[in-house]
Scaffold this active site. Structure first.
Site, PDB file in Angstrom:
ATOM      1  N   ASP A  94      12.017   9.283 -18.677  1.00  0.00           N
ATOM      2  CA  ASP A  94      12.670   8.752 -19.883  1.00  0.00           C
ATOM      3  C   ASP A  94      12.352   9.702 -21.033  1.00  0.00           C
ATOM      4  OD1 ASP A  94      10.090   8.231 -20.633  1.00  0.00           O
ATOM      5  OD2 ASP A  94      10.249   6.051 -20.516  1.00  0.00           O
ATOM      6  N   ASP A 152      15.667   0.541 -13.090  1.00  0.00           N
ATOM      7  CA  ASP A 152      14.209   0.657 -13.019  1.00  0.00           C
ATOM      8  C   ASP A 152      13.627  -0.565 -13.686  1.00  0.00           C
ATOM      9  OD1 ASP A 152      14.790   1.683 -15.898  1.00  0.00           O
ATOM     10  OD2 ASP A 152      12.638   1.351 -15.848  1.00  0.00           O
ATOM     11  N   CYS A 168       9.632 -10.724   5.855  1.00  0.00           N
ATOM     12  CA  CYS A 168       9.410  -9.375   5.321  1.00  0.00           C
ATOM     13  C   CYS A 168       8.782  -8.495   6.403  1.00  0.00           C
ATOM     14  CB  CYS A 168       8.494  -9.438   4.103  1.00  0.00           C
ATOM     15  SG  CYS A 168       8.066  -7.832   3.413  1.00  0.00           S
ATOM     16  N   CYS A 228       7.134  -5.628   5.775  1.00  0.00           N
ATOM     17  CA  CYS A 228       6.181  -4.679   5.186  1.00  0.00           C
ATOM     18  C   CYS A 228       4.825  -4.763   5.887  1.00  0.00           C
ATOM     19  CB  CYS A 228       6.045  -4.882   3.679  1.00  0.00           C
ATOM     20  SG  CYS A 228       4.788  -6.068   3.164  1.00  0.00           S
ATOM     21  N   CYS A 268       2.740  -7.956   5.033  1.00  0.00           N
ATOM     22  CA  CYS A 268       3.174  -9.201   5.673  1.00  0.00           C
ATOM     23  C   CYS A 268       2.897  -9.176   7.177  1.00  0.00           C
ATOM     24  CB  CYS A 268       4.646  -9.459   5.384  1.00  0.00           C
ATOM     25  SG  CYS A 268       4.899  -9.879   3.650  1.00  0.00           S
ATOM     26  N   HIS A 275       3.674  -4.990  -1.230  1.00  0.00           N
ATOM     27  CA  HIS A 275       4.682  -5.961  -0.795  1.00  0.00           C
ATOM     28  C   HIS A 275       5.854  -6.028  -1.793  1.00  0.00           C
ATOM     29  CE1 HIS A 275       6.792  -9.530   0.430  1.00  0.00           C
ATOM     30  NE2 HIS A 275       6.713  -9.899  -0.840  1.00  0.00           N
TER      31      HIS A 275
HETATM   32 ZN   LIG Z   1       5.870  -8.051   2.690  1.00  0.00          ZN
END
Ligand SMILES: [Zn+2]
Length: 378
Positions: free
Chosen positions: A92, A272, A310, A312, A315, A341
């Site tokens: 930015d 963003d 999820c 990830c 998880c 996460h």
């Molecule tokens: Zn997750």
């Protein structure tokens, strides 16, 4: 050309699916940029970010200008090498942070004079200086300095902010072309920023004036700062209607998980927000079922992952009970696991949105996630 953008598919809502090519890799659009304020996304290592599939991150000019300084970063080979991030970076202009220092700054046509929040030293940020700082850092996409005003804004203040934003954008473009012109391959793409507060005619005027200057991409700034979501969407729609279809459109500082698809449907390609990283540090985890406030006592013996759907690493491995414990104990690990996460969740929403656009059913995806967030987690 080392930079390019192509739209590959569109959805009946108006959403676009495309690809941005930069000297630091390809970025599938629409995309979300995790925010790395001080050349680090708080709580995540660069390798974790790569594993999560982040193709581009945002870094703030203001913070790195004050510490460690853009000359130092330039001497060390630029921001990519300094922070060991091989993929794309957007910086930015520093304007938003400087304008947030209401007690410490003074705006004139020349630029913004401000005092550092670190040591009180005085600095002048001009449109030209913002260009030079970002070129020295070597980011892939740089933003022009714009005048950010508080919302709701009186009409007069919004009008003069648009005039100043246009005048500053012209100076920034001139300075950029002067510094970048000797190179056959552009070192960076520079984007203009549409202002105009919540006045549709001013948004239109700002967009048209910036298009006349001719940037490779355009941002819509000064929205999602407290006004109702419908108004954010209305102003975004007004601004994007006047922006060229073949160029990138960036809605700055958004948004909540259930709102992202609305912005994409308005033709936005990039966003963003500090929300996924900041909320994670405050024990707020975003899931496919809605927000989970993980410190809640109801999770003390909950053996399920934070989000059963999820994929990830967090998880797959940890229970809600364990996450609740590390947050309650104030362990550094809590911020690391929560951020991992949440960033995965945001990047995954974007993957699902891109897929929905390809299948032409973004509207269905959008109403499903809104319904799940209204109902909340089980
Ligand atoms: Zn997750």
């Amino acid at each position: 050309m080392n930079f390019s953008f192509e739209v590959k598919a569109t959805d009946p809502t108006g959403a676009r699916r495309g690809r941005l090519t930069t000297p630091h890799g390809k970025v599938e659009t629409p995309f979300f940029m995790p925010v790395g304020t001080a050349a680090t996304v708080k709580g995540l290592t660069q390798s974790a970010l790569e594993d999560l599939g982040a193709e581009i991150i945002l870094s703030n000019t203001y913070h790195l200008y004050l510490r460690p300084g853009h000359e130092l970063i330039h001497r060390l080979g630029g921001l990519h090498r300094f922070m060991s991030w091989p993929r794309a970076i957007l910086t930015d202009s520093g304007g938003f942070q400087v304008f947030s220092l209401s007690e410490l700054r003074k705006i004139t046509d020349e630029g913004v004079r401000f005092r550092s929040h670190l040591d009180g030293s005085e600095h002048l940020l001009t449109p030209e200086k913002a260009v030079e700082i970002q070129l020295a850092r070597g980011s892939d996409i740089a933003m022009v300095l714009d005048e950010c005003i508080e919302t709701p804004a009186p009409r007069g203040a919004a009008e003069s902010a648009v005039d100043r934003t246009t005048a500053w954008a012209k100076r920034a473009r001139k300075q950029f072309l002067k510094c970048a012109a000797p190179n056959t391959d552009l070192p960076q793409w520079q984007f203009g920023i549409v202002q105009g507060a919540t006045f549709a005619d001013l948004r239109r005027q700002s967009a048209r004036q910036l298009v006349d200057i001719d940037f490779p991409g355009y941002a819509v700034g000064g929205l999602a700062v407290g006004e109702p979501h419908d108004l954010t969407c209305e102003m975004t729609g007004v601004a994007t209607a006047d922006l060229p279809k073949e160029k990138l459109r960036y809605l700055m500082g958004v948004g909540r998980p259930e709102q992202i698809a609305d912005y994409v449907a308005l033709g936005i390609d990039m966003m963003d927000c500090v929300l996924p990283t900041r909320a994670a540090r405050h024990a707020c985890l975003y899931t496919s079922e809605g927000r989970v406030l993980i410190k809640n006592a109801r999770y003390a013996e909950d053996q399920r992952p934070v989000d059963p759907s999820c994929s990830c690493a967090i998880c797959k491995r940890y229970t809600r009970a364990y996450l609740r414990h590390v947050f309650a104990a104030g362990e550094i690990t809590a911020a690391i696991l929560g951020t991992h996460h949440n960033v995965h969740f945001y990047l995954d929403i974007m993957r699902q949105i891109r897929e929905a656009i390809e299948f032409g059913n973004l509207a269905k995806f959008s109403s499903a996630i809104r319904a799940r967030y209204a109902a909340g987690p089980a």
